[in-house]
Design a protein around this motif. Structure first.
Motif, PDB file in Angstrom:
ATOM      1  N   VAL A 517      41.777  38.474  -2.366  1.00 32.53           N
ATOM      2  CA  VAL A 517      42.934  37.676  -2.748  1.00 32.53           C
ATOM      3  C   VAL A 517      44.203  38.350  -2.238  1.00 32.53           C
ATOM      4  O   VAL A 517      44.395  39.561  -2.444  1.00 32.53           O
ATOM      5  N   ILE A 518      45.038  37.574  -1.554  1.00 34.06           N
ATOM      6  CA  ILE A 518      46.349  38.048  -1.097  1.00 34.06           C
ATOM      7  C   ILE A 518      47.413  37.321  -1.905  1.00 34.06           C
ATOM      8  O   ILE A 518      47.398  36.089  -1.992  1.00 34.06           O
ATOM      9  N   LEU A 519      48.324  38.078  -2.509  1.00 36.93           N
ATOM     10  CA  LEU A 519      49.350  37.519  -3.387  1.00 36.93           C
ATOM     11  C   LEU A 519      50.736  37.809  -2.809  1.00 36.93           C
ATOM     12  O   LEU A 519      51.279  38.897  -3.008  1.00 36.93           O
ATOM     13  N   PRO A 520      51.326  36.870  -2.043  1.00 33.89           N
ATOM     14  CA  PRO A 520      52.683  37.096  -1.530  1.00 33.89           C
ATOM     15  C   PRO A 520      53.689  37.036  -2.688  1.00 33.89           C
ATOM     16  O   PRO A 520      53.639  36.121  -3.513  1.00 33.89           O
ATOM     17  N   ILE A 521      54.599  38.026  -2.741  1.00 35.08           N
ATOM     18  CA  ILE A 521      55.618  38.034  -3.793  1.00 35.08           C
ATOM     19  C   ILE A 521      56.985  38.285  -3.171  1.00 35.08           C
ATOM     20  O   ILE A 521      57.134  39.089  -2.248  1.00 35.08           O
ATOM     21  N   ASP A 541      39.554  42.191  -6.156  1.00 29.60           N
ATOM     22  CA  ASP A 541      40.031  42.694  -4.860  1.00 29.60           C
ATOM     23  C   ASP A 541      41.329  41.956  -4.508  1.00 29.60           C
ATOM     24  O   ASP A 541      41.323  40.958  -3.790  1.00 29.60           O
ATOM     25  N   ILE A 542      42.451  42.432  -5.037  1.00 27.00           N
ATOM     26  CA  ILE A 542      43.742  41.758  -4.895  1.00 27.00           C
ATOM     27  C   ILE A 542      44.722  42.668  -4.168  1.00 27.00           C
ATOM     28  O   ILE A 542      44.783  43.876  -4.450  1.00 27.00           O
ATOM     29  N   THR A 543      45.474  42.058  -3.254  1.00 31.34           N
ATOM     30  CA  THR A 543      46.546  42.784  -2.565  1.00 31.34           C
ATOM     31  C   THR A 543      47.830  41.972  -2.672  1.00 31.34           C
ATOM     32  O   THR A 543      47.868  40.817  -2.230  1.00 31.34           O
ATOM     33  N   GLY A 567      48.157  47.907 -11.765  1.00 33.33           N
ATOM     34  CA  GLY A 567      47.333  48.709 -10.875  1.00 33.33           C
ATOM     35  C   GLY A 567      46.938  48.036  -9.580  1.00 33.33           C
ATOM     36  O   GLY A 567      46.210  48.625  -8.769  1.00 33.33           O
ATOM     37  N   VAL A 568      47.410  46.824  -9.347  1.00 31.36           N
ATOM     38  CA  VAL A 568      47.085  46.129  -8.093  1.00 31.36           C
ATOM     39  C   VAL A 568      47.899  46.746  -6.961  1.00 31.36           C
ATOM     40  O   VAL A 568      49.096  47.017  -7.117  1.00 31.36           O
ATOM     41  N   ARG A 569      47.234  46.956  -5.797  1.00 28.23           N
ATOM     42  CA  ARG A 569      47.926  47.583  -4.678  1.00 28.23           C
ATOM     43  C   ARG A 569      48.994  46.649  -4.106  1.00 28.23           C
ATOM     44  O   ARG A 569      48.832  45.436  -4.082  1.00 28.23           O
ATOM     45  N   LEU A 570      50.070  47.257  -3.643  1.00 28.50           N
ATOM     46  CA  LEU A 570      51.188  46.524  -3.060  1.00 28.50           C
ATOM     47  C   LEU A 570      51.381  46.958  -1.619  1.00 28.50           C
ATOM     48  O   LEU A 570      51.457  48.163  -1.332  1.00 28.50           O
TER      49      LEU A 570
END
Length: 646
Positions: A517-521, A541-543, A567-570
């Motif tokens: 999962v890719i989460l644009p912020i 598995d989130i980035t 704790g999700v990687r940025l």
């Protein structure tokens, strides 16, 4: 609400008393009708004549004028040819009527040119017939409405500069009435149709009575003569050109065969009787108007129509009966477009079921009509009126070639059908897609009738194409192949989609090996955390990805993410050119290229949603842009998580 279980399937039935909520659509086109009401929306012969015959009957208002437009170069000699040409057109009308009467009984579920050609001649002739008919229906609306507005202008010349917008307004009105349903539109148009029939017979009757008593004179103060073909003398080509213009009177004759399913049972019998009644009225009015127009020496002109000149001559001025005649003619010409609005959507739905048009055309709207076809027809006809400045004379050359092409294919298809019937044994039946073939001992006679009809309409089509080619028929000659090419492209697309979606030889789908999962912020806020909570339900598995345009702002995002990011990687992408979407797309493309077999990537996009439409203009709407850019990536899922900010 009733809930019924069948194995692993649950079926939910709504109560019969359920009514959809009211909306602006309810006010505009009426309350929605349930599918079960479809059989009750059929019509009888009285309403059927109003729905399907208005196009053909209305053509009597301009067919004679269009012949005179061509013959005007001959001067007073032109009047010697109008009535004989009308007789020839009525003979052709009788042949076509007899042929289509057979078609109606052979195809009780609708036997228009498209269906008959598809069943008997093959898919390519069917595509040509469909293209010709759709073109004809669009032109029917444009010509009939423009001609109706021309009648108004004859009585009120001050409205001439507004004729285009008056025409477009009339089309929108007819569109709205048809969106309310065929039964309701038929009832709406029944009174004007019969009003027109009575008014025309009254005018012709008075004119013939005054002719027989010697009291009928010639037109007083005629409008200026408009000669379109200078330098031509009497020739066979000129006569054929005038005949071709007059055959516009036959357009609309096929409409009843297309609309047989709209009639009450017995459908074929009711439709056949309606066709004969319509043709009888059409033929008698055409002969009467042509005879009287020639006698009073009516002058073809866009400033005043031939009907207007004939009416004021028959009634001795512009009194009450003149105004009643003009109003009846105006109304029927405008409402004649209703025939096309009844048949164009139905034919479009037939062709869409065969994957030749977008499948949305098969959708029945809330009033059980093919609403998308109705709206499409209104838009295309309005565009034609704007392009040709609502000029009947400029539109007529485009008009009849399409319908005579479809006439020819339909009758040729029927002739082949009777040939197939003749090769059956007595009592034998063969079920085809749209009809049942049964042995008929009179098959030779019926084949001869349809074959002769195909020959006659084919000859007229060639005459029309040759004599009107320079005047504008070349446009239709190019448009029909273009539409056939479009049908072929659509059908190829749907066939390709069906092959790609088929479960045949598919086997068990491979299991997903990894879900990333890719989460644009753009920042860390409540909307971001709502999207993160949703992403957690999909995968661990989130980035999270932030595009850095301002280093100080990026540092604030990093610090807040350490507190709220769970704790999700940025990943921070620097953008020295202050671009947001492009660096993000490059990153997603890189991850996408490195994915493992059977790995799925989901891009979860936070999205602000406001209750006010205008507030959406105050936000960048990056989610929409991102979805559009990523839509065609394989094994990539794009989903947005809306956050209600109001």
């Amino acid at each position: 609400m009733n809930i019924e279980g069948r194995g692993s399937t649950t079926i939910v039935h709504r109560e019969t008393g359920y009514k959809p909520p009211r909306s602006w659509r309810t006010w505009l086109i009426g309350r929605p009708l349930p599918t079960a009401d479809a059989p009750h929306q059929t019509i009888g012969k009285f309403i059927g004549l109003a729905v399907f015959a208005s196009d053909a009957l209305s053509s009597t208002a301009y067919a004679t004028q269009e012949m005179l437009v061509v013959l005007a170069v001959l001067g007073t000699m032109a009047y010697d040819f109008v009535f004989p040409l009308s007789l020839a057109i009525v003979v052709l009308l009788a042949i076509v009527t007899l042929s289509y009467e057979q078609t109606i009984h052979a195809y009780p579920n609708g036997g228009g040119s498209y269906i008959v050609s598809r069943e008997n001649l093959g898919i390519w002739p069917a595509r040509i017939a469909g293209a010709a008919l759709l073109t004809d229906y669009i032109l029917t609306v444009a010509v009939s409405v423009s001609s109706g507005v021309a009648q108004i202008i004859s009585a009120y010349p001050v409205l001439f500069p507004w004729r285009v917008w008056l025409s477009v307004g009339c089309i929108l009105f007819i569109m709205l009435v048809n969106l309310r349903g065929i039964k309701e539109s038929g009832a709406t148009f029944a009174i004007p149709t019969y009003y027109f029939i009575l008014a025309m017979y009254a005018m012709v009757g008075v004119g013939l009575f005054r002719y027989l008593t010697g009291a009928l004179g010639i037109v007083q103060d005629p409008p200026p003569l408009e000669v379109l073909h200078m330098g031509q003398g009497l020739s066979a080509f000129l006569i054929l050109r005038a005949f071709a213009s007059g055959t516009a009177a036959l357009t609309g004759v096929e409409a009843i065969s297309n609309g047989v399913p709209a009639f009450k049972e017995p459908r074929s019998r009711n439709a056949g009787i309606t066709l004969i009644i319509m043709s009888s009225i059409l033929g008698s009015l055409l002969l009467g108007i042509s005879f009287l127009s020639a006698y009073v020496q009516a002058v073809p002109s866009e400033a005043e129509t031939v009907i207007s000149q004939l009416a004021r001559t028959a009634y001795g001025g512009r009194g009450l009966f003149y105004m009643l005649t003009i109003s009846a003619t105006t109304i029927i010409l405008i409402l004649a477009a209703n025939t096309a609005f009844a048949d164009f959507p139905r034919l479009s739905a037939f062709m869409a079921r065969d994957n030749l048009l977008p499948r949305q055309m098969t959708f029945r709207g809330s009033r059980l009509v093919f609403s998308r076809g109705i709206v499409t027809l209104a838009v295309l006809a309005s565009a034609l009126i704007v392009i040709f400045n609502a000029s009947v004379t400029r539109l007529i050359p485009l008009y009849a070639i399409g319908v005579f092409f479809s006439f020819t294919l339909s009758q040729a298809g029927m002739a082949r059908r009777w040939w197939k019937v003749g090769h059956l044994r007595p009592g034998e039946e063969v079920r085809e897609r749209s009809s049942v073939l049964r042995y008929d001992p009179a098959w030779r006679i019926k084949m001869a009738i349809n074959g002769f009809g195909a020959f006659c309409t084919g000859v007229v089509m060639i005459i029309f194409a040759v004599t009107k080619f320079v005047d504008g028929a070349w446009v239709v000659v190019l448009v029909i192949p273009g539409m056939v090419a479009m049908f072929t492209a659509i059908e190829t697309h749907y066939r390709h989609v069906a092959q790609r979606l088929s479960l045949e030889h598919y086997g068990a789908p491979p299991r997903i090996a990894r879900h990333r999962v890719i989460l644009p912020i753009s920042g860390v806020h409540r909307g971001t955390l709502a999207a993160l909570r949703y992403a957690r339900t999909l995968s661990d598995d989130i980035t999270a990805v932030h595009v850095s345009i301002d280093p100080e702002e990026a540092e604030k995002v990093r610090r807040k993410w350490e507190v709220w990011g769970d704790g999700v990687r940025l990943v921070v992408l620097e953008s020295p050119y202050r671009l947001y979407i492009e660096p993000l797309l490059e990153y997603i493309d890189e991850v996408h290229r490195q994915r493992q077999p059977n790995e799925v990537i989901t891009v979860v996009v936070p999205e602000f949603v406001s209750h006010h439409w205008w507030s959406g203009l105050l936000h960048a709407r990056a989610a929409v842009t991102l979805r559009a850019a990523l839509l065609f990536h394989k094994d990539l899922v794009i989903t947005s998580v809306p956050y209600q900010i109001d």
